[in-house]
Design a protein around this motif. Structure first.
Motif, mmCIF file in Angstrom:
data_model
loop_
_atom_site.group_PDB
_atom_site.id
_atom_site.type_symbol
_atom_site.label_atom_id
_atom_site.label_comp_id
_atom_site.label_asym_id
_atom_site.label_seq_id
_atom_site.Cartn_x
_atom_site.Cartn_y
_atom_site.Cartn_z
ATOM 1 N N THR A 28 -48.868 23.986 1.488
ATOM 2 C CA THR A 28 -49.483 23.843 0.169
ATOM 3 C C THR A 28 -48.767 22.773 -0.634
ATOM 4 O O THR A 28 -47.610 22.953 -1.029
ATOM 5 N N SER A 30 -48.934 21.934 -3.630
ATOM 6 C CA SER A 30 -48.578 22.264 -5.006
ATOM 7 C C SER A 30 -47.178 22.851 -5.114
ATOM 8 O O SER A 30 -46.645 22.985 -6.210
ATOM 9 N N ASN A 73 -57.028 15.331 -5.914
ATOM 10 C CA ASN A 73 -57.552 16.186 -4.843
ATOM 11 C C ASN A 73 -56.659 17.402 -4.616
ATOM 12 O O ASN A 73 -56.231 17.663 -3.489
ATOM 13 N N ALA A 74 -56.436 18.146 -5.697
ATOM 14 C CA ALA A 74 -55.624 19.361 -5.629
ATOM 15 C C ALA A 74 -54.247 19.055 -5.048
ATOM 16 O O ALA A 74 -53.687 19.837 -4.268
ATOM 17 N N LYS A 75 -53.718 17.880 -5.413
ATOM 18 C CA LYS A 75 -52.382 17.439 -5.016
ATOM 19 C C LYS A 75 -52.296 17.084 -3.539
ATOM 20 O O LYS A 75 -51.201 16.917 -3.015
#
Length: 123
Positions: A28, A30, A73-75
């Motif tokens: 992930t 993030s 793009n969502a990190k």
């Protein structure tokens, strides 16, 4: 783990612009501090810009006001917009990731690296 792939390098005249991109996959994104580093021949790898988990950014003094780091793009994508490029900006540019919060512009704390993309600025 996170896998990083850079793109967007090239040759440009002084005063021009380039945008580098880094595609992150795997773990992930993030949860990772992300950053751009560069290394010129015969010189140590130096930090250019980093973006922390909360979105805060830090820049090297040499690029402040000229470079902008961002995530999209969502990190999953890390970008580096480089304007007013100088000959001394020529280097191999690397995307890097460190699990957790950032620890400054030092390369040591970053455990994941891309293969690098070359930026050449001519006078």
């Amino acid at each position: 783990q996170v896998h990083l792939v850079e793109s967007g390098g090239g040759s440009v005249q002084a005063g021009g612009s380039l945008t580098l991109s880094c595609a992150a996959s795997g773990d992930t994104p993030s949860t990772y501090c992300m950053g751009w580093f560069r290394q010129a021949p015969g010189k140590e790898r130096e930090g250019v810009a980093i973006v922390d988990l909360d979105g805060s950014t830090t820049y090297a003094d040499s690029v402040k006001g000229r470079f902008t780091i961002s995530q999209e793009n969502a990190k999953n994508t890390l970008s580096l917009q480089m304007n007013s490029l100088k000959v001394e900006d020529s280097a191999l540019y690397y995307c890097a990731a460190r699990w957790g919060v950032c620890a400054g512009l030092r390369a040591g704390p970053f455990g994941y690296w891309g293969q690098g993309t070359q930026v050449t600025v001519s006078s």
